[in-house]
Enzyme design. Structure first.
Site, PDB file in Angstrom:
ATOM      1  N   GLU A  21       0.789  -1.241   0.000  1.00 46.86           N
ATOM      2  CA  GLU A  21       0.000   0.000   0.000  1.00 46.86           C
ATOM      3  C   GLU A  21       0.818   1.286   0.000  1.00 46.86           C
ATOM      4  OE1 GLU A  21      -2.834  -0.254   3.204  1.00 46.86           O
ATOM      5  OE2 GLU A  21      -3.838  -1.986   2.308  1.00 46.86           O
ATOM      6  N   ASN A  56       2.082  -5.121  -3.196  1.00 42.97           N
ATOM      7  CA  ASN A  56       0.673  -5.418  -2.920  1.00 42.97           C
ATOM      8  C   ASN A  56      -0.099  -4.124  -2.636  1.00 42.97           C
ATOM      9  OD1 ASN A  56      -1.362  -7.497  -2.288  1.00 42.97           O
ATOM     10  ND2 ASN A  56      -1.205  -6.799  -0.163  1.00 42.97           N
ATOM     11  N   HIS A  76     -10.336  -5.979  -2.285  1.00 48.44           N
ATOM     12  CA  HIS A  76     -11.417  -5.786  -1.302  1.00 48.44           C
ATOM     13  C   HIS A  76     -12.533  -5.076  -2.066  1.00 48.44           C
ATOM     14  CE1 HIS A  76      -9.051  -7.151   2.024  1.00 48.44           C
ATOM     15  NE2 HIS A  76      -8.079  -6.314   1.735  1.00 48.44           N
ATOM     16  N   GLU A  94      -6.219 -10.568  -1.343  1.00 45.53           N
ATOM     17  CA  GLU A  94      -7.032 -10.344  -0.133  1.00 45.53           C
ATOM     18  C   GLU A  94      -8.510 -10.290  -0.490  1.00 45.53           C
ATOM     19  OE1 GLU A  94      -5.570  -7.035   2.214  1.00 45.53           O
ATOM     20  OE2 GLU A  94      -3.480  -7.554   1.804  1.00 45.53           O
ATOM     21  N   ASP A 110     -12.247 -10.233  -0.879  1.00 42.53           N
ATOM     22  CA  ASP A 110     -13.528 -10.309  -0.175  1.00 42.53           C
ATOM     23  C   ASP A 110     -14.487  -9.358  -0.882  1.00 42.53           C
ATOM     24  OD1 ASP A 110     -12.481  -7.884   0.901  1.00 42.53           O
ATOM     25  OD2 ASP A 110     -12.339  -8.662   2.943  1.00 42.53           O
TER      26      ASP A 110
HETATM   27  C1  XIL Z   1      -6.351  -6.038   8.229  1.00 43.01           C
HETATM   28  C2  XIL Z   1      -6.696  -7.211   9.117  1.00 43.01           C
HETATM   29  O1  XIL Z   1      -7.617  -8.019   8.435  1.00 43.01           O
HETATM   30  C3  XIL Z   1      -7.274  -6.742  10.419  1.00 43.01           C
HETATM   31  O2  XIL Z   1      -7.414  -7.821  11.325  1.00 43.01           O
HETATM   32  C4  XIL Z   1      -6.397  -5.668  11.040  1.00 43.01           C
HETATM   33  O3  XIL Z   1      -7.058  -5.142  12.155  1.00 43.01           O
HETATM   34  C5  XIL Z   1      -6.108  -4.573  10.049  1.00 43.01           C
HETATM   35  O4  XIL Z   1      -5.533  -5.110   8.890  1.00 43.01           O
HETATM   36  N1  XIL Z   1      -4.989  -4.439   3.608  1.00 43.01           N
HETATM   37  C6  XIL Z   1      -4.014  -5.253   4.077  1.00 43.01           C
HETATM   38  C7  XIL Z   1      -4.269  -6.112   5.251  1.00 43.01           C
HETATM   39  O5  XIL Z   1      -2.946  -5.366   3.446  1.00 43.01           O
HETATM   40  O6  XIL Z   1      -3.132  -6.300   6.038  1.00 43.01           O
HETATM   41  C8  XIL Z   1      -5.384  -5.580   6.101  1.00 43.01           C
HETATM   42  O7  XIL Z   1      -5.670  -6.521   7.111  1.00 43.01           O
HETATM   43  C9  XIL Z   1      -6.592  -5.282   5.253  1.00 43.01           C
HETATM   44  C10 XIL Z   1      -6.276  -4.251   4.206  1.00 43.01           C
END
Ligand code: XIL
Length: 449
Positions: free
Chosen positions: A160, A202, A238, A265, A267
């Site tokens: 990020e 990422n 996401h 990631e 969802d």
């Molecule tokens: C999130 C986790 O799912 C949570 O449990 C934590 O509180 C915060 O981080 N991008 C990412 C992940 O790269 O590491 C994040 O994970 C979600 C967004």
């Protein structure tokens, strides 16, 4: 869409649930579809993973699903900077190690997440700047990647680092303020510490061709041109209730730069066409040879960081949702191999009188491969077979389908399962396996029973 971050979960210590012996994944033959996400993805040479945490290892209903469905895991929080170096120079790997050892016991691969990120930094790092922060950050990369050396399929080296919105530029952060070259310095340090891991950049809000993903694209192109070590781009994915129409095109343009793409990631907010979006993401990955795997950011809706959005494939009771079936169906429709599979590493077999022959085809990437083995009966029928494969030193078999294996490294023997032992004279059957390291080069020996 931007997902607000919620407070991180308290990390609970938990006894590791009883050690489970790795079992090979035997799936049904090509006439019948695979019945788990991992086995189905493996048939296309890909992994299917989930984010998890060490404190879940003692949750039996949860672990039943994790172990059954997934061939890869990623620590949701346990390998982040605050978790692994809570005080400067004092490293805690207990939870990360537990997850790695669970993965190894199940033949799963591990994504490492994340070496450097502006969020979830320990307080001591948040208060550093300039040269002191730069050297602390590079030391962190070196120490953590060295600790897990040889055990990580892919590392999110930097997470990020790009800004949202139209600038296409970097996000402001303490790391960015150490100089624009902090990302390449991190990748070089990671390569030196663990040359076998694939190194990924990422990010989120990169779910199509937009200013942010184009900024990342330009960075990756520049890294490739200048020889900065980078192997993959992670698209977090996401997602909300819509999918960008350029989602696949975006994957393809990164692949065309000569890096792998991983959906890291995934969802999807419930309430819109959740199943349809999950399926479309899966199909988009399958359509691009260098899209090598998909990870969902949790298992059950109740495990998700997106509280109340029910964005995952299993409901709170562990039941498969419509989205699960949509993903499985898309994987099963995905075809057995990627279009870029190299030609067979051994010539096609000539008929063997009375016995059998085996021919092995590899689909390799840096650090791993899947192998498809065609077993062909000679001039008489066989009623059982075994195939001996020499697995090159340093690598191991992590997953097998349509056969069972004895041993995972060195000389490995694969035997037929119940439904594919009988082969008519001149007929053939296929099995496959996934491994780490370099794929087997020699023609395997086949023995008919
Ligand atoms: C999130 C986790 O799912 C949570 O449990 C934590 O509180 C915060 O981080 N991008 C990412 C992940 O790269 O590491 C994040 O994970 C979600 C967004």
């Amino acid at each position: 869409m931007t997902i607000p971050r919620k407070g991180r979960f308290a990390m609970l210590s938990a006894a590791v649930a009883g050690v489970v012996v790795a079992a090979s994944v035997a799936v049904t033959g090509s006439a019948e579809a695979a019945t788990t996400l991992g086995a189905s993805a493996a048939q296309t040479g890909r992994y299917f993973g989930a984010a998890t945490s060490a404190f879940k290892l003692s949750d039996t209903p949860y672990m039943t699903i994790l172990n059954r469905e997934f061939t890869s895991l990623v620590p949701e929080n346990d390998m982040k900077w605050d978790a692994t170096e809570p005080q400067q120079g004092r490293f805690t790997y207990t939870n990360g190690d537990r997850l790695v050892s669970h993965a190894q016991s199940r033949g799963m691969t591990v994504r490492g997440h994340a070496l450097l990120w502006h969020a979830q930094q320990p307080a001591w790092a948040q208060s550093l700047s300039g040269a002191a922060l730069r050297s602390a950050a590079i030391n962190h990369v070196t120490q953590v990647a060295t600790h897990f050396r040889g055990k990580i399929h892919s590392w999110d080296v930097v997470n990020e680092a790009f800004a949202d919105g139209g600038s296409g530029g970097r996000r402001d952060s303490n790391l960015q303020r150490t100089g624009n070259d902090w990302i390449e310095a991190a990748f070089r340090a990671a390569r030196a510490a663990d040359p076998g891991a694939r190194l990924c950049y990422n990010d989120y809000n990169t779910d199509g061709i937009n200013a942010k993903s184009t900024g990342i694209y330009n960075m990756v192109r520049d890294f490739k041109a200048r020889g900065v070590p980078i192997d993959c781009v992670g698209l977090q994915s996401h997602l909300g209730t819509t999918l960008d129409s350029t989602y696949q095109q975006n994957i393809q343009r990164f692949a065309d730069l000569g890096v792998d793409v991983q959906i890291t990631e995934l969802d999807v907010q419930q309430g819109g066409n959740q199943a349809g979006i999950f399926a479309a993401v899966t199909r988009a990955c399958l359509a691009v040879a260098r899209c090598t795997g998909i990870t969902v950011w949790g298992v059950r809706d109740s495990d998700s960081w997106r509280t109340g959005q029910n964005p995952l494939l299993f409901d709170a009771n562990g039941n498969k949702k419509a989205a699960y079936t949509a993903v499985l169906d898309a994987l099963n429709a995905g075809g057995p191999t990627t279009p870029s599979s190299p030609p067979p590493s051994s010539p096609p077999p000539s008929p063997a009188p009375g016995g059998c022959t085996a021919a092995l085809t590899l689909n390799s990437w840096n650090g791993g491969y899947t192998a498809t083995v065609r077993v062909t009966a000679g001039t008489s029928a066989v009623s059982g077979w075994s195939v001996g494969v020499a697995v090159p030193a340093g690598g191991a078999v992590t997953n097998t389908w349509n056969a069972t294996n004895t041993g995972a490294s060195g000389q490995v023997t694969f035997r037929n399962v119940g439904y594919n032992g009988q082969i008519a004279a001149g007929g053939s059957t296929e099995f496959g396996f996934q491994g780490t390291g370099t794929g087997p080069a020699a023609t395997p020996a086949c023995t008919a029973a």
